[in-house]
Design an enzyme around this catalytic site. Structure first.
Site, mmCIF file in Angstrom:
data_model
loop_
_atom_site.group_PDB
_atom_site.id
_atom_site.type_symbol
_atom_site.label_atom_id
_atom_site.label_comp_id
_atom_site.label_asym_id
_atom_site.label_seq_id
_atom_site.Cartn_x
_atom_site.Cartn_y
_atom_site.Cartn_z
ATOM 1 N N SER A 218 0.834 -1.194 0.000
ATOM 2 C CA SER A 218 0.000 0.000 0.000
ATOM 3 C C SER A 218 0.868 1.242 0.000
ATOM 4 C CB SER A 218 -0.863 -0.034 1.264
ATOM 5 O OG SER A 218 -1.456 1.210 1.485
ATOM 6 N N LYS B 289 2.354 -3.926 6.540
ATOM 7 C CA LYS B 289 2.759 -3.989 5.126
ATOM 8 C C LYS B 289 4.280 -3.823 5.010
ATOM 9 C CE LYS B 289 -1.336 -4.551 3.360
ATOM 10 N NZ LYS B 289 -1.714 -5.800 2.727
ATOM 11 N N TYR C 77 -1.453 -0.785 10.727
ATOM 12 C CA TYR C 77 -1.777 -1.435 9.450
ATOM 13 C C TYR C 77 -0.617 -1.247 8.465
ATOM 14 C CZ TYR C 77 -3.507 -1.665 4.661
ATOM 15 O OH TYR C 77 -3.624 -1.923 3.319
HETATM 16 P P1 NAD Z 1 -10.929 -6.836 1.475
HETATM 17 O O1 NAD Z 1 -11.090 -6.840 2.946
HETATM 18 O O2 NAD Z 1 -12.114 -6.598 0.640
HETATM 19 O O3 NAD Z 1 -10.220 -8.185 1.005
HETATM 20 C C1 NAD Z 1 -9.342 -8.916 1.808
HETATM 21 C C2 NAD Z 1 -9.805 -10.349 1.822
HETATM 22 O O4 NAD Z 1 -8.936 -11.141 2.598
HETATM 23 C C3 NAD Z 1 -11.189 -10.502 2.434
HETATM 24 O O5 NAD Z 1 -11.994 -11.262 1.570
HETATM 25 C C4 NAD Z 1 -10.942 -11.237 3.736
HETATM 26 O O6 NAD Z 1 -12.020 -12.075 4.087
HETATM 27 C C5 NAD Z 1 -9.677 -11.999 3.429
HETATM 28 N N1 NAD Z 1 -8.850 -12.307 4.584
HETATM 29 C C6 NAD Z 1 -8.438 -11.472 5.561
HETATM 30 N N2 NAD Z 1 -7.688 -12.144 6.441
HETATM 31 C C7 NAD Z 1 -7.611 -13.428 6.022
HETATM 32 C C8 NAD Z 1 -6.995 -14.600 6.524
HETATM 33 N N3 NAD Z 1 -6.287 -14.588 7.656
HETATM 34 N N4 NAD Z 1 -7.120 -15.744 5.830
HETATM 35 C C9 NAD Z 1 -7.842 -15.779 4.688
HETATM 36 N N5 NAD Z 1 -8.459 -14.706 4.186
HETATM 37 C C10 NAD Z 1 -8.346 -13.539 4.845
HETATM 38 O O7 NAD Z 1 -9.808 -5.743 1.144
HETATM 39 P P2 NAD Z 1 -9.303 -5.199 -0.254
HETATM 40 O O8 NAD Z 1 -9.610 -3.749 -0.290
HETATM 41 O O9 NAD Z 1 -9.720 -6.039 -1.354
HETATM 42 O O10 NAD Z 1 -7.733 -5.303 -0.017
HETATM 43 C C11 NAD Z 1 -6.987 -6.361 -0.544
HETATM 44 C C12 NAD Z 1 -5.527 -6.161 -0.219
HETATM 45 O O11 NAD Z 1 -5.090 -4.918 -0.750
HETATM 46 C C13 NAD Z 1 -5.216 -6.091 1.271
HETATM 47 O O12 NAD Z 1 -3.991 -6.722 1.496
HETATM 48 C C14 NAD Z 1 -5.097 -4.619 1.551
HETATM 49 O O13 NAD Z 1 -4.272 -4.367 2.646
HETATM 50 C C15 NAD Z 1 -4.490 -4.137 0.269
HETATM 51 N N6 NAD Z 1 -4.758 -2.721 -0.013
HETATM 52 C C16 NAD Z 1 -6.024 -2.255 -0.042
HETATM 53 C C17 NAD Z 1 -6.275 -0.907 -0.294
HETATM 54 C C18 NAD Z 1 -7.679 -0.376 -0.314
HETATM 55 O O14 NAD Z 1 -7.833 0.837 -0.179
HETATM 56 N N7 NAD Z 1 -8.688 -1.175 -0.494
HETATM 57 C C19 NAD Z 1 -5.210 -0.059 -0.558
HETATM 58 C C20 NAD Z 1 -3.930 -0.567 -0.519
HETATM 59 C C21 NAD Z 1 -3.705 -1.901 -0.250
HETATM 60 C C1 WQD Z 2 -9.517 9.901 1.066
HETATM 61 C C2 WQD Z 2 -9.701 11.380 1.288
HETATM 62 C C3 WQD Z 2 -9.955 12.036 3.589
HETATM 63 C C4 WQD Z 2 -13.737 9.939 4.207
HETATM 64 C C5 WQD Z 2 -6.786 4.917 3.006
HETATM 65 C C6 WQD Z 2 -5.669 4.233 3.737
HETATM 66 C C7 WQD Z 2 -4.618 3.802 2.759
HETATM 67 C C8 WQD Z 2 -5.201 2.932 1.649
HETATM 68 C C9 WQD Z 2 -6.377 3.612 1.033
HETATM 69 C C10 WQD Z 2 -5.075 0.600 2.367
HETATM 70 C C11 WQD Z 2 -8.924 11.885 2.480
HETATM 71 C C12 WQD Z 2 -11.214 12.305 2.797
HETATM 72 C C13 WQD Z 2 -12.581 10.460 3.638
HETATM 73 C C14 WQD Z 2 -14.763 10.826 4.608
HETATM 74 C C15 WQD Z 2 -13.419 12.665 3.820
HETATM 75 N N1 WQD Z 2 -5.688 1.686 2.161
HETATM 76 N N2 WQD Z 2 -12.433 11.798 3.443
HETATM 77 N N3 WQD Z 2 -14.564 12.157 4.386
HETATM 78 O O1 WQD Z 2 -7.053 7.945 3.852
HETATM 79 O O2 WQD Z 2 -6.335 8.386 1.493
HETATM 80 O O3 WQD Z 2 -6.277 6.094 2.371
HETATM 81 O O4 WQD Z 2 -7.306 4.038 2.019
HETATM 82 O O5 WQD Z 2 -3.923 0.359 2.205
HETATM 83 O O6 WQD Z 2 -3.675 3.096 3.469
HETATM 84 O O7 WQD Z 2 -5.131 5.143 4.681
HETATM 85 O O8 WQD Z 2 -8.440 7.124 1.926
HETATM 86 O O9 WQD Z 2 -10.825 7.172 1.348
HETATM 87 O O10 WQD Z 2 -10.166 7.290 3.770
HETATM 88 O O11 WQD Z 2 -9.734 9.215 2.290
HETATM 89 O O12 WQD Z 2 -13.310 13.864 3.660
HETATM 90 O O13 WQD Z 2 -15.800 10.435 5.155
HETATM 91 O O14 WQD Z 2 -11.075 11.637 1.596
HETATM 92 O O15 WQD Z 2 -9.662 13.095 4.434
HETATM 93 O O16 WQD Z 2 -8.443 13.153 2.129
HETATM 94 P P1 WQD Z 2 -6.980 7.503 2.472
HETATM 95 P P2 WQD Z 2 -9.865 7.630 2.367
#
Ligand code: NAD
Ligand code: WQD
Length: 678
Positions: free
Chosen positions: A127, A161, A157
């Site tokens: 991430s 990573k 979190y």
């Molecule tokens: P999500 O929660 O929708 O998907 C994660 C999946 O992993 C879920 O289906 C959950 O049930 C499963 N899971 C969690 N722990 C598990 C375990 N111990 N064993 C088996 N399954 C397990 O989240 P997502 O948004 O699809 O994110 C996927 C990946 O991408 C994650 O690693 C997350 O950290 C990373 N990521 C997400 C974002 C985002 O904003 N969505 C941003 C950057 C990185």
């Molecule tokens: C986006 C913008 C808020 C909600 C997060 C994680 C990051 C990655 C992606 C996993 C920001 C603003 C938000 C609301 C708002 N995930 N906001 N009102 O914080 O950029 O990133 O998700 O790896 O690690 O930190 O995403 O969607 O929460 O916020 O004004 O109700 O929207 O301030 O500027 P963020 P977000």
């Protein structure tokens, strides 16, 4: 196609599910392992519906090495895409141990199993959060953020990573045969353009667009905008929002890069972002455009931990992976809005539940609508039960395995691709002769040994709209199955309201010039609430029947049925297995535009339960179940009303166009089974 699989951990989740689709679209075979802690099996059912093929699924926690190892034993795994993780920044500050255990220990367990199975190719979901607050460099030298930007995550979190990236690097340093792609995602948004998959946050959404979507659908009052005093064009923070489908495609590019490596192994990081920053207001306006109205918002104080700008420098991925984000924030908002309107509560639907009915491949889906409870299974897209005020009106087994028993009289199933009989299993189409399997004496009955009733359908896609459950199952029937020409795709749409189960059949040819289709449902109904239907009062709309020979093959003539009085009281001395004619006009291959016509009614004085059949079809088979002899059920345990085309229509010139499905055409028909009190 190779017999090697890509294991996708977390494949039922938001990004994982979209990536599974792209993998399959690019010719990969996929197996999913997910503990469903933040997702639903319905996502997997919908993946199968979209890609039109079965995707093996294991409900496994990646921390369970033994169970995970079983997945590797069952499938030859060539690489892993590792999504499984907990991902809520705020939550991670409250329960850090759970985050380290799930994310870090989970990854260690996964890597142990990979190592012992000699699988050394892994794509890891990292991430942008690992970079921390890049404004700390003061001079904007790290905006947009390049991969060499030093890491400094600011929450547990993010630190999970960072730790996992470090572990993967150490493994590569210890053994250069590992091929490790670290993908650092920026802000994934949007949904699948089909409207069938998207993000389904539990509880109050943390992220901007999921929150805004819930405001738009009326689940939340207004959006809180966390501060408008940042140094941007409108005062709100800047992020790099990337469409989830673009992000998914980045994984295919990374996997291909690892596969085609010239060197032995690799450890490398890539940013997956668009390179274009958008402010909170930019995104807000884009979503309002997609919805078509201004949505309520209020500017509130800054959120702790938020920073001004997190925009990717995606050049490395653009160049090396030959990948570039193509979709815009507007595209993502449009797709998110479609997903939201069609699934306002994500995969959760009140009064719908499902359970395993023989592992995940076979499931029982239950729907409660007022006095009606309906159970459907994906095996044969069958109706397993219909309860009216707790009284069962459909006879079938309670146990999944029994449906596969040879003595099963087609209980509840969809019969096709060709229902009823084809004389001698033979027909001619476009000058070519076809021989079908002969599974009933000389004839082909209900498509043969491997008809729709014997197969597991894909899906279902379950939705709730205007007080009704909409449930879609899909099957792809291979060219040559039981001798039928051409591959077909058939969809069974169920509609369940408070008093009826509607069925709409749709079938298309996927390969070949033409085939024959005739679909219906083979439920055994009962209004007597007893083991035998005798005493049931039945009304038929017609006494015109097909004249048939001793093998129940039509002679081509119609005759009147002497027993058809109004009403008929069912009695074992007058068994029925007859095809009644509703219309002798030329109905064509798609009857759905015709009005539903009531053709059948049954009641019983003991229960006052009433069962009705309406259909757009020109005929129906009425069978009193006299041949039933199976586990738990004897003859006349239920009766069948199977609306359909004429029996053996393909072998009668004047009826043949009822059943010939040509390339580009759609076979269609409708049935409505009513369940009420008299
Ligand atoms: P999500 O929660 O929708 O998907 C994660 C999946 O992993 C879920 O289906 C959950 O049930 C499963 N899971 C969690 N722990 C598990 C375990 N111990 N064993 C088996 N399954 C397990 O989240 P997502 O948004 O699809 O994110 C996927 C990946 O991408 C994650 O690693 C997350 O950290 C990373 N990521 C997400 C974002 C985002 O904003 N969505 C941003 C950057 C990185
Ligand atoms: C986006 C913008 C808020 C909600 C997060 C994680 C990051 C990655 C992606 C996993 C920001 C603003 C938000 C609301 C708002 N995930 N906001 N009102 O914080 O950029 O990133 O998700 O790896 O690690 O930190 O995403 O969607 O929460 O916020 O004004 O109700 O929207 O301030 O500027 P963020 P977000």
């Amino acid at each position: 196609m190779s017999d090697e699989y890509i294991l996708v951990t977390g494949g039922a989740g938001y990004i994982g599910s979209h990536t599974v689709i792209e993998l399959i679209n690019h010719g990969y075979k996929v197996v999913i392992a997910d503990n469903l802690s933040n997702s639903s099996y319905d996502a997997v059912a919908r993946i199968e519906f979209i890609v039109k093929q079965h995707v093996p699924f294991y409900k496994v926690d990646i921390r369970n090495e033994k169970e995970l190892n079983q997945v590797f034993s069952n499938h030859k795994i060539s690489g892993v895409i590792h999504f499984a993780a907990l991902k809520a920044v705020g939550e991670s500050t409250k329960i850090p141990l759970e985050y380290y255990d799930n994310n870090v220990s989970g990854t260690i367990a996964l890597l142990n199993v990979c190592k012992s199975n000699n699988v050394k190719t892994i794509v890891f979901s990292s991430s942008a959060t690992v970079y921390g607050d890049v404004t700390r460099f003061g001079d904007n030298s790290m905006i947009p953020i390049p991969e060499h930007c030093p890491m400094d995550p600011t929450n547990p979190y993010g630190r999970t990573k960072f730790v996992i990236e470090s572990i993967l690097k150490d493994i590569y340093d210890s053994d250069e045969l590992w091929k490790v792609a670290i993908l650092r995602y920026f802000n994934p948004i949007g949904a699948h353009p089909s409207g069938l998959l998207g993000e389904d946050p539990l509880g109050i959404p943390n992220n901007l667009l999921p929150y805004l979507a819930q405001v738009a659908i009326g689940r939340r009052e207004k959006l809180s905008i966390f501060g408008n005093d940042y140094n941007s064009h409108d005062g709100t923070p800047i992020r790099d929002y990337i469409h989830v489908v673009d992000l998914a495609k980045g994984h295919i590019a990374a996997l291909a890069y690892l596969k085609n490596l010239q060197s032995k192994g690799l450890y490398r990081e890539w940013n997956l972002g668009t390179g274009k920053g958008s402010t909170v207001f930019d995104v807000y306006h884009a979503f309002c455009r997609a919805v078509g109205k201004e949505l309520p918002y209020e500017v509130v104080a800054r959120r702790a931990g938020d920073v001004l700008d997190l925009t990717a420098k995606p050049d490395r991925a653009n160049k090396e992976l030959n990948w570039k984000a193509e979709l815009t924030v507007d595209d993502a908002c449009k797709d998110l809005w479609k997903w939201t309107t069609e699934n306002p509560y994500g995969f959760h639907i009140d009064n719908y539940s499902w359970e395993n009915f023989d592992g995940y491949n076979n499931r029982l889906h239950s729907f409660v609508n007022g006095p009606l409870k309906v159970n459907l299974a994906n095996h044969g897209a069958l109706i397993q039960k219909v309860l009216l005020d707790g009284v069962n009106m459909v006879k079938a087994y309670d146990n999944a395995a029994d449906f596969k028993d040879k003595s099963n009289p087609f209980f509840g199933t969809t019969v096709g691709r060709f229902a009823n009989r084809v004389a001698k299993g033979q027909f001619e189409l476009n000058g070519k002769k076809y021989q079908l399997t002969q599974n009933e004496g000389n004839n082909n009955l209900h498509a043969g040994f491997n008809g729709f009733d014997k197969q597991d359908f894909l899906g279902p896609v379950v939705k709730h709209k205007d007080g009704k459950f909409l449930v879609d199952f899909l099957i792809v029937d291979k060219d040559g199955n039981d001798g039928f020409p051409g591959e077909v795709e058939a969809i069974v749409h169920y509609t369940i309201d408070e008093s009826s189960v509607g069925i709409e059949y749709e079938c298309r040819l996927l390969s070949g010039e033409a085939t024959i289709v005739n679909m219906t449902n083979h439920s055994y109904f009962d209004v007597s609430d007893s083991a035998n239907i005798d005493g049931t009062e039945v009304k038929l709309v017609t006494d015109q029947m097909m004249e048939v020979d001793a093998e129940l093959i039509p002679t081509g003539k119609f005759v009147a049925n002497e027993y058809v009085t109004d009403p008929i009281v069912l009695d074992e001395k007058k068994p029925f297995d007859n095809c009644f004619i509703v219309d002798d006009d030329n109905c064509g291959i798609d009857t759905r535009a015709r009005p539903l016509k009531k053709v059948f009614e049954a009641t019983h004085p003991k229960t006052n339960n009433k069962f009705t059949v309406e259909t757009t079809e020109p005929a129906f088979q009425f069978y009193t179940g006299d041949g039933v002899n199976t586990k738990g059920f004897a003859k006349r345990c239920g009766f069948c009303v199977e609306p359909s085309r004429f029996i053996d229509a393909i072998n009668h010139e004047k009826w043949a166009n009822q059943v010939i499905l040509k390339k580009g055409e759609v076979y269609g028909s409708k049935i409505k089974y009513g369940f009420t009190k008299k």
